[in-house]
Every structure is written in C-alpha cells, then in structure tokens.
Design a protein around this motif. Structure first.
Motif, PDB file in Angstrom:
ATOM      1  N   GLU A 157      -1.185  -9.377 -10.763  1.00  0.00           N
ATOM      2  CA  GLU A 157      -0.209  -9.869 -10.105  1.00  0.00           C
ATOM      3  C   GLU A 157       0.513  -9.699  -8.657  1.00  0.00           C
ATOM      4  O   GLU A 157       0.507 -10.278  -7.669  1.00  0.00           O
ATOM      5  CB  GLU A 157       0.982 -10.846 -10.773  1.00  0.00           C
ATOM      6  CG  GLU A 157       1.579 -11.730 -10.601  1.00  0.00           C
ATOM      7  CD  GLU A 157       2.745 -12.243 -11.638  1.00  0.00           C
ATOM      8  OE1 GLU A 157       3.937 -11.873 -11.377  1.00  0.00           O
ATOM      9  OE2 GLU A 157       2.317 -12.693 -12.871  1.00  0.00           O
ATOM     10  N   SER A 158       0.862  -8.358  -8.715  1.00  0.00           N
ATOM     11  CA  SER A 158       1.395  -7.832  -7.443  1.00  0.00           C
ATOM     12  C   SER A 158       0.274  -7.718  -6.487  1.00  0.00           C
ATOM     13  O   SER A 158       0.619  -7.369  -5.039  1.00  0.00           O
ATOM     14  CB  SER A 158       1.867  -6.262  -7.731  1.00  0.00           C
ATOM     15  OG  SER A 158       0.984  -5.434  -7.820  1.00  0.00           O
ATOM     16  N   GLY A 159      -0.957  -7.413  -6.646  1.00  0.00           N
ATOM     17  CA  GLY A 159      -2.006  -7.322  -5.759  1.00  0.00           C
ATOM     18  C   GLY A 159      -1.979  -6.003  -5.007  1.00  0.00           C
ATOM     19  O   GLY A 159      -2.787  -5.698  -4.081  1.00  0.00           O
TER      20      GLY A 159
ATOM     21  N   ASP B  73       8.817  -6.335 -14.382  1.00  0.00           N
ATOM     22  CA  ASP B  73       8.760  -6.660 -12.904  1.00  0.00           C
ATOM     23  C   ASP B  73       9.959  -5.920 -11.838  1.00  0.00           C
ATOM     24  O   ASP B  73       9.351  -5.454 -10.746  1.00  0.00           O
ATOM     25  CB  ASP B  73       9.578  -7.960 -12.898  1.00  0.00           C
ATOM     26  CG  ASP B  73       8.359  -9.198 -13.350  1.00  0.00           C
ATOM     27  OD1 ASP B  73       7.314  -9.158 -13.121  1.00  0.00           O
ATOM     28  OD2 ASP B  73       8.962 -10.269 -13.643  1.00  0.00           O
ATOM     29  N   ALA B  74      10.815  -5.362 -12.360  1.00  0.00           N
ATOM     30  CA  ALA B  74      11.623  -4.595 -11.613  1.00  0.00           C
ATOM     31  C   ALA B  74      11.194  -2.981 -11.474  1.00  0.00           C
ATOM     32  O   ALA B  74      11.225  -2.785 -10.387  1.00  0.00           O
ATOM     33  CB  ALA B  74      12.957  -4.453 -12.285  1.00  0.00           C
ATOM     34  N   ALA B  75      10.503  -2.608 -12.398  1.00  0.00           N
ATOM     35  CA  ALA B  75      10.067  -1.337 -12.315  1.00  0.00           C
ATOM     36  C   ALA B  75       8.963  -1.497 -11.373  1.00  0.00           C
ATOM     37  O   ALA B  75       8.493  -0.362 -10.344  1.00  0.00           O
ATOM     38  CB  ALA B  75       9.500  -0.835 -13.471  1.00  0.00           C
TER      39      ALA B  75
ATOM     40  N   ALA C 255       8.498   0.612  -7.528  1.00  0.00           N
ATOM     41  CA  ALA C 255       7.409   1.448  -7.309  1.00  0.00           C
ATOM     42  C   ALA C 255       6.913   1.188  -5.968  1.00  0.00           C
ATOM     43  O   ALA C 255       6.493   2.026  -5.192  1.00  0.00           O
ATOM     44  CB  ALA C 255       6.384   1.427  -8.509  1.00  0.00           C
ATOM     45  N   ILE C 256       6.764  -0.099  -5.922  1.00  0.00           N
ATOM     46  CA  ILE C 256       5.995  -0.505  -4.635  1.00  0.00           C
ATOM     47  C   ILE C 256       7.035  -0.402  -3.345  1.00  0.00           C
ATOM     48  O   ILE C 256       6.583   0.289  -2.347  1.00  0.00           O
ATOM     49  CB  ILE C 256       5.959  -1.965  -4.642  1.00  0.00           C
ATOM     50  CG1 ILE C 256       4.673  -2.447  -5.497  1.00  0.00           C
ATOM     51  CG2 ILE C 256       5.411  -2.504  -3.167  1.00  0.00           C
ATOM     52  CD1 ILE C 256       4.384  -3.981  -6.051  1.00  0.00           C
ATOM     53  N   GLU C 257       8.317  -0.640  -3.536  1.00  0.00           N
ATOM     54  CA  GLU C 257       9.447  -0.298  -2.480  1.00  0.00           C
ATOM     55  C   GLU C 257       9.521   1.201  -2.135  1.00  0.00           C
ATOM     56  O   GLU C 257       9.641   1.418  -0.849  1.00  0.00           O
ATOM     57  CB  GLU C 257      10.414  -1.018  -2.830  1.00  0.00           C
ATOM     58  CG  GLU C 257      10.842  -2.704  -2.685  1.00  0.00           C
ATOM     59  CD  GLU C 257      11.973  -3.079  -3.259  1.00  0.00           C
ATOM     60  OE1 GLU C 257      12.740  -2.464  -3.795  1.00  0.00           O
ATOM     61  OE2 GLU C 257      12.122  -4.250  -3.029  1.00  0.00           O
ATOM     62  N   THR C 258       9.371   2.095  -3.042  1.00  0.00           N
ATOM     63  CA  THR C 258       9.928   3.403  -2.885  1.00  0.00           C
ATOM     64  C   THR C 258       8.674   4.256  -2.774  1.00  0.00           C
ATOM     65  O   THR C 258       8.819   5.500  -2.279  1.00  0.00           O
ATOM     66  CB  THR C 258      10.618   3.927  -4.152  1.00  0.00           C
ATOM     67  OG1 THR C 258       9.724   3.986  -5.194  1.00  0.00           O
ATOM     68  CG2 THR C 258      12.125   3.114  -4.076  1.00  0.00           C
TER      69      THR C 258
ATOM     70  N   THR D  33       3.994   4.954 -17.298  1.00  0.00           N
ATOM     71  CA  THR D  33       4.366   5.403 -15.831  1.00  0.00           C
ATOM     72  C   THR D  33       3.395   4.459 -14.963  1.00  0.00           C
ATOM     73  O   THR D  33       2.224   4.454 -15.455  1.00  0.00           O
ATOM     74  CB  THR D  33       4.117   6.907 -15.736  1.00  0.00           C
ATOM     75  OG1 THR D  33       2.480   6.996 -16.146  1.00  0.00           O
ATOM     76  CG2 THR D  33       4.751   7.945 -16.732  1.00  0.00           C
ATOM     77  N   ILE D  34       4.054   4.206 -13.916  1.00  0.00           N
ATOM     78  CA  ILE D  34       3.171   3.566 -12.852  1.00  0.00           C
ATOM     79  C   ILE D  34       3.483   3.962 -11.555  1.00  0.00           C
ATOM     80  O   ILE D  34       4.806   4.609 -11.351  1.00  0.00           O
ATOM     81  CB  ILE D  34       3.789   2.006 -12.946  1.00  0.00           C
ATOM     82  CG1 ILE D  34       5.262   1.751 -12.913  1.00  0.00           C
ATOM     83  CG2 ILE D  34       3.263   1.122 -14.323  1.00  0.00           C
ATOM     84  CD1 ILE D  34       5.783   0.473 -12.580  1.00  0.00           C
ATOM     85  N   LYS D  35       2.291   3.980 -10.856  1.00  0.00           N
ATOM     86  CA  LYS D  35       2.415   4.600  -9.733  1.00  0.00           C
ATOM     87  C   LYS D  35       1.622   4.021  -8.502  1.00  0.00           C
ATOM     88  O   LYS D  35       0.320   3.839  -8.774  1.00  0.00           O
ATOM     89  CB  LYS D  35       2.334   6.167  -9.385  1.00  0.00           C
ATOM     90  CG  LYS D  35       2.380   6.811  -8.185  1.00  0.00           C
ATOM     91  CD  LYS D  35       2.279   8.356  -8.274  1.00  0.00           C
ATOM     92  CE  LYS D  35       2.339   8.982  -6.868  1.00  0.00           C
ATOM     93  NZ  LYS D  35       2.072  10.423  -7.040  1.00  0.00           N
ATOM     94  N   VAL D  36       2.083   3.766  -7.458  1.00  0.00           N
ATOM     95  CA  VAL D  36       1.227   3.280  -6.166  1.00  0.00           C
ATOM     96  C   VAL D  36       0.215   3.960  -5.821  1.00  0.00           C
ATOM     97  O   VAL D  36       0.682   5.091  -5.486  1.00  0.00           O
ATOM     98  CB  VAL D  36       1.987   2.370  -4.935  1.00  0.00           C
ATOM     99  CG1 VAL D  36       1.138   1.954  -4.249  1.00  0.00           C
ATOM    100  CG2 VAL D  36       2.978   1.331  -5.721  1.00  0.00           C
ATOM    101  N   ARG D  37      -1.076   3.820  -5.929  1.00  0.00           N
ATOM    102  CA  ARG D  37      -1.862   4.654  -5.348  1.00  0.00           C
ATOM    103  C   ARG D  37      -2.362   4.679  -3.817  1.00  0.00           C
ATOM    104  O   ARG D  37      -1.838   3.712  -3.285  1.00  0.00           O
ATOM    105  CB  ARG D  37      -3.593   4.489  -5.942  1.00  0.00           C
ATOM    106  CG  ARG D  37      -3.391   4.899  -7.569  1.00  0.00           C
ATOM    107  CD  ARG D  37      -4.936   4.587  -7.972  1.00  0.00           C
ATOM    108  NE  ARG D  37      -5.095   4.885  -9.233  1.00  0.00           N
ATOM    109  CZ  ARG D  37      -5.702   3.860 -10.039  1.00  0.00           C
ATOM    110  NH1 ARG D  37      -5.979   2.609  -9.621  1.00  0.00           N
ATOM    111  NH2 ARG D  37      -5.870   4.293 -11.372  1.00  0.00           N
ATOM    112  N   GLY D  38      -2.487   5.722  -3.248  1.00  0.00           N
ATOM    113  CA  GLY D  38      -2.997   5.555  -1.661  1.00  0.00           C
ATOM    114  C   GLY D  38      -1.783   6.110  -0.762  1.00  0.00           C
ATOM    115  O   GLY D  38      -0.607   6.002  -0.998  1.00  0.00           O
TER     116      GLY D  38
END
Length: 151
Positions: free
Chosen positions: A74-76, A109-111, A115-118, A146-151
């Motif tokens: 959903e976040s894309g 959703d908050a987590a 993760a996306i913002e920081t 654990t979740i982490k934005v890649r790249g």
C-alpha cells in the motif's frame, strides 16, 4: 493491486506449501486486521492429540506477516521486512478450528510512516491471539517485525 485472502492462499500453495498442507487459510484481511484459521487434523497434531505448537505459530505469524506485506504494498515503497524475535503463551489445548487474529494495522501504519520519513529501520511488536470455536484463547503469539526502506 490489493492483497486478498484468495491471493495470499494461492501464494502459500506455491511458495509456502507446508502452510497450505497444514490447512492454514487467510479468511479476512483489511486495513486494520487479518484473520487466519486452521483446523486440528491428523496431519497437524502433536502426540497429545491437539494442534502442534509450530502449526499455531505459522498461522499466527501469517496474520502479522500478511498485514505487514499489505501495508508495504500500500505504501508503494521498497521496504524490507523480517521477523527478529518472537514469543508465545499457550493457555488451553488447541482442538477443532482455531482462529488467529491480529488487529494492529494502525500501529503498523505508524511504524511504516516513521521508516519512510526517517529512512531508518523500525521494529514493531505485533500480537496474534488464537481462539477456539467457543471464543476461548488457546495461544498468544508476539512477533517483533523489523522494517527498513531499501535503497
């Protein structure tokens, strides 16, 4: 494309066959929660004629994992996910149909937003409770994702 119970169950058939063979099925998934059922059968029982703890764990993890996958989609964004830790409590013999529910979509959703913002990895504990057909809890599982934005 939104994740549906049918899509997740088909994915499990081809990619996680043990989940499918044990009779674990996603029944509902929405923005707030995910529900999975598993029926105690000969193939998934322990020597004490109840649902094997590992089968309960697979069903419980699926409730949390399907929510995480759905929210990431959903976040894309390209976000990695992994279980870092878990624990469980068993309170009653698991027989018949057991329904596992995780209702922590808002917390997730908050987590993901953080993760996306920081751009920093985040951890989130998510709980799934398994109940028998009488609504009595038989087990409670907690998973640290654990979740982490890649790249």
């Amino acid at each position: 494309m939104k994740l549906t119970p049918s899509k997740i169950n088909t994915f499990n058939l081809f990619n996680l066959p043990s989940v499918f063979l044990m009779g674990i099925r996603v029944k509902t998934i929405d923005n707030a929660s995910c529900t999975v059922t598993v029926k105690h059968r000969w193939i998934n029982q322990n020597p004490f004629k109840s649902l094997f703890w590992a089968v309960q764990g697979m069903a419980a993890e699926l409730t949390t994992g399907a929510l995480v996958m759905s929210k990431i989609k959903e976040s894309g964004k390209n976000i990695a996910m992994l279980v870092a830790n878990n624990n469980a409590t068993f309170t009653k013999k698991a027989t018949g149909v057991i329904t596992f529910t995780c209702s922590e979509g808002a917390k997730l959703d908050a987590a993901i937003l953080k993760a996306i913002e920081t751009r920093e990895g985040q951890t989130i504990w998510m709980q799934s409770v398994g109940e028998n057909s009488e609504g009595i809890p038989v087990s409670t599982f907690n998973f640290e994702w654990t979740i982490k934005v890649r790249g």
